[in-house]
Design an enzyme around this catalytic site. Sequence first.
Site, PDB file in Angstrom:
ATOM      1  CB  ALA A 240       0.740  -1.193  -5.248  1.00 53.54           C
ATOM      2  CE  LYS A 241       5.333  -8.141  -7.682  1.00 51.00           C
ATOM      3  NZ  LYS A 241       4.878  -8.473  -8.998  1.00 51.00           N
ATOM      4  NE  ARG A 242      -1.802  -2.290  -1.382  1.00 51.30           N
ATOM      5  CZ  ARG A 242      -0.760  -1.469  -1.381  1.00 51.30           C
ATOM      6  NH1 ARG A 242       0.458  -1.950  -1.386  1.00 51.30           N
ATOM      7  NH2 ARG A 242      -0.926  -0.158  -1.368  1.00 51.30           N
ATOM      8  CG  ASP A 243      -3.426  -2.545  -6.817  1.00 47.20           C
ATOM      9  OD1 ASP A 243      -4.233  -2.655  -5.876  1.00 47.20           O
ATOM     10  OD2 ASP A 243      -2.695  -1.554  -6.966  1.00 47.20           O
TER      11      ASP A 243
END
Length: 307
Positions: A240-243
């Site tokens: 995901a983007k937050r990774d």
Amino acid sequence: MPVVRNPAGRYAPSPSGDLHIGNLRTAVLAWLFARSTGRRFVLRIDDLDRVRPGAEQRQLADLAAIGLDWDGPVVRQSDRLPHYRAAIDRLTAAGLTYECYCTRREIQQATTAPHGPLGHYPGTCRDLTETERAAHRTDGRPAALRLRAHATEFEITDELHGSYRGPVDDVVLRRGDGIPAYNLAVVVDDAEQRIDQVVRGDDLLPSTPRQAYLATLLGLPVPHYAHVPLVLNAAGKRLAKRDGAVTLADQLALGSTPDRVAAALASSLGYPPVSPAELLDGFDPTDLTQEPWILDENGLLQPARCP
Ligand code: GLU
């Protein structure tokens, strides 16, 4: 099975945001499968759900930047609504659909009861009487249209997973808002685009028996499937983007180049760190692992050194 003439493979992103490394890796694999078997490679934008403005253009630019090309114009599902309606009408004429007035919440409550697999529609609206239907219509609840399935399971063959048997249920064909559902649209599109090779992430494997069953009911050929492993984060969850630096733009911002990202994708597949075109000759789907690629670094992607 009927032979498809001038067949194609495809990549079919949903334009809900930028492609991440996992999406790009799946796209590279879909391209390699298609090109290494002499198929056309087509791009389709699955834009019946959430669309983020500008995402499609960035997705196409990223795919081209890492060295992928495609044949013919890009197809958008939103331009093809009459085709889906025609397929739904055929199923309806064959007595294979019914209106469903259930809310998502009602289905969730019914499916947490101990009957049937999770997410399997319990058939609440399947056998309503005409009077019950009329009462629902006057309630003003928007009806979805479901398939009246006459099977509970269907078997497909997958290049990586072998024979795979999975549940078939009364899948939604047209949502309550009148938009055709993904499972119907994908089946109609693949057949009409002469796509006989579907390479996509293995998170979609469980939906595949439904789609193959639907194709069979519509008299359409069932494609060859290859469900390829996803890229997961260090916690084993879908990327995901937050990774961290998970998109091509993120990688470029850290000083990488599209070629380096393509090379890192190649090495994640066990190949030398080269471009997709340079992988073509040696590409052998039987070498592919079913294991996900765990991306445990969230910074600059480093292609492994050439073995
Ligand atoms: N559009 C779907 C996705 O991005 C993929 C559909 C498919 O490959 O059949 O998840």
